[in-house]
Design an enzyme around this catalytic site. Structure first.
Site, PDB file in Angstrom:
ATOM      1  CB  CYS A 151      -2.407  -4.540   6.253  1.00 21.23           C
ATOM      2  SG  CYS A 151      -1.727  -2.907   7.180  1.00 21.23           S
TER       3      CYS A 151
ATOM      4  CG  HIS B  51      -2.610  -7.017  10.145  1.00 23.89           C
ATOM      5  ND1 HIS B  51      -1.385  -6.507   9.845  1.00 23.89           N
ATOM      6  CD2 HIS B  51      -3.269  -5.785  10.347  1.00 23.89           C
ATOM      7  CE1 HIS B  51      -1.404  -5.213   9.615  1.00 23.89           C
ATOM      8  NE2 HIS B  51      -2.548  -4.779  10.138  1.00 23.89           N
TER       9      HIS B  51
ATOM     10  CD  GLU C   5      -1.288   0.353   3.829  1.00 16.09           C
ATOM     11  OE1 GLU C   5      -1.364   1.573   3.911  1.00 16.09           O
ATOM     12  OE2 GLU C   5      -1.669  -0.706   4.282  1.00 16.09           O
TER      13      GLU C   5
END
Length: 510
Positions: free
Chosen positions: A129, A264, A95
């Site tokens: 993400c 994550h 990103e």
């Protein structure tokens, strides 16, 4: 290729498709979160206890997304003695966008020029993400499709996570992961055992293309993360139950069926809360939970009739299940947080930094045959929960032994970094902010303290074309690098993108 031709001749899916090799890169400098608390004038423990963070890696203006990915790819190829002709697909998840049209994948094609391999599918994938996971799924799908030509797929996830000064800044970080994907892998991605949740929401996004900083609704982002975890876990467990039924077994599919649970990690404390959330899901889904004294769910009777969607910020529920799940967290999740705690949030590589940590802090014997579940989340939002089954092959020189050995130096690599004063860190963040996307610009940050073999930015010309060089592979006398790292590299030579000399190899060794 390891049995690739045989797999294609048999028809159908190749066997045991997954991750054959994994390499990680993180910056050579960091700021200590205890010192950053004092510098920022916040209460003691706000970053270290409240967020669960220890150190935060960061990049100067010498590093960008292209340099991070160049570094981790070349390092994976060199350490595993893979030639560039062996790659048939290259996917990048990121990103950190520095060009609205040209992909980072095309920049990585410089590494393939020497061998002349231009027949490589794949480009960049972007959604906060989650991009690295989408890239991995794309690579797996290619290997299991009619388009597969028997070569490896290479997946790269990389990002530089920076925030404006304030509460969010200590949740930054940077890094990149490269994964080699193919058949007969030591980390086998389990087919059909996956839960996904996608939704339109503005919890974290980057609408200002002139800035590296995101727009964040912190409370909404945590609610979205936990809500997506609920949905993905429920769908994953439903498929797990179907799998058990096909094997003639009954009962719920839960944390008991998972040996390691990875997440994550925007910050480590959220991961601990997430593991507790998973246990809360198990508790509500279990038709006959053991709430007796000494039982698995002892003392949790009061929460039996609650609804998940009403408890995102219920501190009583959170505390109760964090307490009950503490033992599970210590064994199944905490070992995966080494890099998250010491480097910070790497965005797309975050959950794969957790995978590297899990592998690097265990032996092959401890990992063999285990199921590792991974929850990947990207704001906006996109999320999936899937699992990896570790091979049981621990023969000398087996892919699993080599994978574990390649990541056994993580702690030494982290310890070899250079600590930077918070004031210098703040100045560096200001420098990045002021020079972001400048044309006809030469970075002013020092390249002297970069790890050996690190690619770095040398100039951006008037047409925004970026130029890179690579640091020597033998470190300077004042930069101590573990012997394991030095031994894994090729002879020292500063290289330009147009004069790459890959490590000479006869055949793959994984």
């Amino acid at each position: 290729m390891p049995s690739s031709a045989d797999s294609r001749k048999r028809g159908g899916w190749p066997d045991d498709v997954g991750i054959l090799a994994l390499e990680i890169y993180f910056p050579s400098q960091y700021v200590d979160q205890v010192e950053l608390e004092k510098f920022d004038g916040v209460s003691e423990g706000k970053y270290t206890i409240g967020l669960g963070q220890g150190k935060m890696g960061f990049c100067s203006d010498r590093e960008d997304i292209n340099s991070l990915c160049l570094t981790v790819v070349q390092r994976l190829m060199e350490r595993n003695k893979i030639t560039y002709e062996m790659i048939g697909r290259l996917e990048v998840g990121t990103e950190t966008i520095i060009d609205k049209s040209k992909s980072t994948k095309t920049v990585l094609m410089q590494l393939f020029e020497e061998c002349g391999n231009t027949n490589i599918e794949g480009i960049d994938t972007t959604n906060a993400c989650y991009g690295g996971t989408a890239a991995l799924f794309n690579a797996l799908n290619w290997v299991e499709s009619s388009a597969w030509d028997g070569r490896y797929a290479l997946v790269v996830a990389g990002d530089i996570a920076v925030y404006a000064s304030g509460n969010a800044r200590p949740t930054g970080g940077a890094g990149a992961v490269a994964m080699l994907v193919g058949p007969n892998a030591p980390l086998i991605v389990e087919r059909g055992l996956r839960g996904t949740h996608m939704q339109h929401v503005y919890d974290f996004y980057k609408p200002d293309l002139s800035s590296e900083f995101p727009t964040v609704d912190g409370k909404l982002s945590i609610q979205c993360y936990l809500g997506a975890l609920d949905k993905c876990y429920q769908r994953y467990c439903a498929k797990g139950r179907e799998m058990l039924e096909k094997d003639g077994k009954s009962g719920p599919f839960s944390l008991d069926n998972i040996d390691a649970m990875l997440f994550h990690s925007p910050f480590c404390k959220l991961v601990q809360k997430s593991l507790a959330r998973v246990m809360f899901n198990d508790f509500l889904q279990d038709p006959n939970p053991d709430m007796s004294e000494g039982g698995k769910y002892a003392g949790l009777e009061a929460f039996r009739d609650l609804k998940l969607e009403e408890t995102f910020f219920d501190r009583t529920v959170e505390k109760a299940f964090m307490t009950s799940s503490k033992g599970i967290y210590e064994t199944k999740t905490k070992p995966s947080l080494l890099l998250a705690n010491q480097v910070g949030n790497m965005y797309t590589p975050s959950v794969y930094g957790g995978l590297a940590s899990c592998i690097g802090t265990n032996t092959a014997a401890e990992l063999a045959g285990k199921r590792i579940a991974l929850f990947s989340y990207g704001s906006g939002l996109a999320s999936s929960l899937y699992s990896i089954r570790v091979t049981e092959d621990m023969a000398p020189g087996s892919p699993l032994i080599k994978l574990v050995d390649s990541l056994s130096d993580l702690k030494e690599r982290l310890d070899s970094r250079r600590k930077v004063d918070p004031a210098v860190f703040a100045d560096t963040m200001k420098l990045r902010q002021d020079t972001h996307h400048l044309a006809n610009y030469s970075p002013v940050g020092s390249a002297d303290h970069l790890f050996p073999g690190t690619w770095y930015l040398t100039h951006v010309d008037a047409m925004h074309r970026r130029q890179y060089e690579r640091t020597p592979l033998v470190p300077k006398a004042d930069h101590v690098i573990p012997t394991e790292i030095m031994d894994s590299t090729i002879p020292s030579k500063r290289q330009s993108p147009m004069s790459l000399e890959p490590t000479p190899v006869d055949k793959p060794t994984i």
